[in-house]
Design a protein around this motif. Structure first.
Motif, PDB file in Angstrom:
ATOM      1  N   MET A  57       0.800  -1.222   0.000  1.00 43.77           N
ATOM      2  CA  MET A  57       0.000   0.000   0.000  1.00 43.77           C
ATOM      3  C   MET A  57       0.837   1.278   0.000  1.00 43.77           C
ATOM      4  SD  MET A  57      -3.109  -0.933  -0.254  1.00 43.77           S
ATOM      5  CE  MET A  57      -3.995   0.566   0.120  1.00 43.77           C
ATOM      6  N   VAL A  58       2.083   1.231   0.420  1.00 46.43           N
ATOM      7  CA  VAL A  58       2.911   2.434   0.500  1.00 46.43           C
ATOM      8  C   VAL A  58       3.151   3.043  -0.888  1.00 46.43           C
ATOM      9  CG1 VAL A  58       5.256   1.444   0.371  1.00 46.43           C
ATOM     10  CG2 VAL A  58       4.807   3.447   1.837  1.00 46.43           C
ATOM     11  N   SER A  63       2.499   7.860  -5.411  1.00 44.46           N
ATOM     12  CA  SER A  63       1.896   7.587  -6.732  1.00 44.46           C
ATOM     13  C   SER A  63       1.456   8.858  -7.448  1.00 44.46           C
ATOM     14  CB  SER A  63       0.702   6.636  -6.587  1.00 44.46           C
ATOM     15  OG  SER A  63      -0.333   7.261  -5.862  1.00 44.46           O
ATOM     16  N   HIS A  64       1.162   9.907  -6.688  1.00 43.42           N
ATOM     17  CA  HIS A  64       0.734  11.171  -7.300  1.00 43.42           C
ATOM     18  C   HIS A  64       1.851  11.833  -8.118  1.00 43.42           C
ATOM     19  CE1 HIS A  64       2.681  12.378  -3.583  1.00 43.42           C
ATOM     20  NE2 HIS A  64       2.868  13.571  -4.132  1.00 43.42           N
ATOM     21  N   GLY A  68       0.510  11.560 -15.584  1.00 43.00           N
ATOM     22  CA  GLY A  68      -0.595  10.955 -16.311  1.00 43.00           C
ATOM     23  C   GLY A  68      -1.570  10.160 -15.473  1.00 43.00           C
ATOM     24  N   GLN A  69      -1.459  10.237 -14.157  1.00 40.84           N
ATOM     25  CA  GLN A  69      -2.389   9.497 -13.309  1.00 40.84           C
ATOM     26  C   GLN A  69      -3.785  10.098 -13.459  1.00 40.84           C
ATOM     27  OE1 GLN A  69      -2.095   6.868 -11.449  1.00 40.84           O
ATOM     28  NE2 GLN A  69       0.047   6.649 -10.934  1.00 40.84           N
ATOM     29  N   PRO A  70      -4.806   9.271 -13.631  1.00 41.87           N
ATOM     30  CA  PRO A  70      -6.173   9.802 -13.698  1.00 41.87           C
ATOM     31  C   PRO A  70      -6.595  10.357 -12.342  1.00 41.87           C
ATOM     32  CG  PRO A  70      -6.192   7.398 -13.787  1.00 41.87           C
ATOM     33  CD  PRO A  70      -4.752   7.822 -13.815  1.00 41.87           C
ATOM     34  N   GLN A  71      -7.559  11.260 -12.369  1.00 39.89           N
ATOM     35  CA  GLN A  71      -8.002  11.948 -11.154  1.00 39.89           C
ATOM     36  C   GLN A  71      -8.491  10.976 -10.083  1.00 39.89           C
ATOM     37  OE1 GLN A  71      -7.591  15.308 -10.609  1.00 39.89           O
ATOM     38  NE2 GLN A  71      -8.060  14.689  -8.518  1.00 39.89           N
ATOM     39  N   PHE A  76      -7.709   8.757  -4.586  1.00 41.11           N
ATOM     40  CA  PHE A  76      -7.449   7.663  -3.656  1.00 41.11           C
ATOM     41  C   PHE A  76      -6.115   7.878  -2.948  1.00 41.11           C
ATOM     42  CE2 PHE A  76      -5.836   3.598  -2.256  1.00 41.11           C
ATOM     43  CZ  PHE A  76      -6.920   3.077  -1.573  1.00 41.11           C
ATOM     44  N   ALA A  77      -5.096   8.277  -3.700  1.00 45.45           N
ATOM     45  CA  ALA A  77      -3.774   8.524  -3.100  1.00 45.45           C
ATOM     46  C   ALA A  77      -3.866   9.589  -2.012  1.00 45.45           C
ATOM     47  CB  ALA A  77      -2.775   8.935  -4.174  1.00 45.45           C
TER      48      ALA A  77
END
Length: 190
Positions: A57-58, A63-64, A68-71, A76-77
């Motif tokens: 989970m870390v 991850s942000h 290109g990460q979706p919203q 969640f992050a």
């Protein structure tokens, strides 16, 4: 008083990971499912993890920073980063995320006090740690995200020898056959 909610992804045949420690069936969740999961976990102020689950989970701590990460994944992050985290480990030297403390052993009385004093719900994730909470009578609710795969073996959602009376609180089907199920344990989480 906060509820202690055992929340995990699982296969249709009741495994949280296969015999090689993989749980890839939860990796391709779509926006609709992730958005719903964000709503469900928004009640979590504290997350309890064993070392292995914490190490999985870390990822959400940084991850942000991946372009290109979706919203919905960024949302969640942010929720994960905002939650307090307690990691139960005899071997982990120091946390790799903010708002995280390490405990060397699971203390049911400490978790009872945490529940009694918390304003937001407490999540427990990872079948080994959850089995200790279940056996201590601490779990008020189950949040099962069931994927339409048969794992065939591995780590089971429930420990051996556990008997629980459950009441269905909520069920939601999603595209691709995923089902979100919430159960109250002994009617305690009403």
């Amino acid at each position: 008083m906060a509820k202690l909610i055992y929340a995990m992804n699982m296969s249709l045949d009741g495994y949280t990971e296969d015999e090689h420690g993989r749980f890839g069936w939860g990796g391709d969740a779509d926006e609709e499912l992730h958005t719903d999961i964000c709503k469900l976990v928004s009640s979590f102020g504290t997350c309890l993890y064993g070392r292995k689950m914490y190490e999985k989970m870390v990822y959400w701590e940084t991850s942000h920073t991946i372009s290109g990460q979706p919203q919905y994944l960024l949302d969640f992050a942010r929720q994960w980063q905002a939650a307090e985290k307690i990691v139960y480990s005899k071997t982990l030297a120091e946390p790799r995320s903010a708002r995280t403390k390490i405990e060397r052993s699971f203390d049911p009385d400490a978790v009872r006090r945490l529940k009694a004093n918390a304003e937001l719900d407490v999540a427990v994730s990872g079948p080994e740690l959850a089995s200790q909470a279940i056996n201590a009578g601490l779990v008020d609710e189950l949040l099962m995200i069931v994927y339409p795969v048969v794992g065939g073996g591995g780590k089971r959602f429930f420990p051996d020898g556990v008997r629980l009376e459950l009441e269905l609180v909520e069920q939601r089907p999603f595209r691709k056959g995923v089902m979100v199920l919430r159960y109250a344990v002994d009617g305690r989480s009403k």
